[in-house]
Design a protein around this motif. Structure first.
Motif: not given
Length: 250
Positions: A156-171
């Motif tokens: 999340d802090k250093a994703p690969a270039p060109g990759v968007a990291t999205v956090k999805v809330p779980g249960y």
């Protein structure tokens, strides 16, 4: 002053880096050459190395929307690339189509031509006798992607270039709805301004006739309040109903 010192001490415990001294360095010239893919990298087929290396990771043009083959055009001596995506032909020194190796696996040129350049770490081109270990006469092109790198630490802090990291809330477990704890000895309890909702219960179960009995405190003031019930039947069918609750003054 005592509270200020305590706050500073607590802040240093949580952030010890603030206690470190900052020293401004003079200009530094880096003369070492970065090795794109080490010789012992497990992605190397047969452990082959020694070809012409094109470092995509440090190439500004690789962050564009161009494909890998488009960026290789004119960058490697003896490598001829013609056509437009996705129909492109590749030759090394006019000796036919080379072998394509993607992270240690042989693939077709169609797969190579669809990989965005910003996902590639480096490309190694083997010509003539350099490609003899692969058993082909037309040379070989080895492609190494960033995500297949054993040392890749994309997060999340250093994703690969060109990759968007999205956090999805779980249960998560339902939280208990706050209700004031009224004391029966208090004849005039203070008003609670924190919420406009009088009562909420996510686990109401009805009897066989669809009835349920609920107990809750009404508001301090009089007025008409809306009551909404939503639920699911045993057969999985959703249901909803609404009504009003009238609170009369004392």
């Amino acid at each position: 002053m005592r509270r200020s010192r305590q706050a500073q001490a607590t802040d240093l415990e949580l952030h010890p880096e603030k206690a470190m001294r900052n020293i401004k360095l003079e200009n530094v010239a880096v003369t070492a050459k970065r090795v794109a893919v080490p010789a012992d990298d497990p992605r190397r087929l047969y452990g082959a190395s020694g070809g012409t290396v094109v470092d995509f990771a440090n190439m500004p043009e690789a962050q564009s929307g161009m494909t890998m083959l488009q960026l290789l055009q004119g960058r490697v001596a003896g490598l001829t690339i013609s056509g437009n995506p996705p129909n492109m032909s590749v030759q090394i020194r006019g000796q036919g189509t080379p072998l394509f190796i993607l992270d240690g696996n042989r693939v077709d040129v169609d797969i190579i031509s669809t990989i965005p350049s910003n996902q590639i770490e480096s490309v190694e081109v083997f010509k003539g006798v350099e490609a003899a270990i692969f058993g082909g006469s037309g040379g070989a092109i080895a492609v190494y992607t960033k995500r297949a790198d054993p040392n890749y630490k994309g997060n999340d802090k250093a994703p690969a270039p060109g990759v968007a990291t999205v956090k999805v809330p779980g249960y998560y477990a339902a939280r208990e709805f706050y209700q004031p704890r009224y004391n029966a000895l208090l004849t005039n309890p203070p008003a609670d301004p924190r919420t406009s909702t009088l009562y909420w219960n996510p686990t109401v179960r009805t009897n066989a006739r669809g009835e349920a009995e609920l107990h809750f405190f009404t508001a301090d003031g009089s007025g008409t309040f809306q009551a909404i019930a939503e639920g699911v039947s045993l057969a999985g069918l959703p249901a909803q109903g609404s009504g009003t609750v009238v609170v009369r003054g004392k």
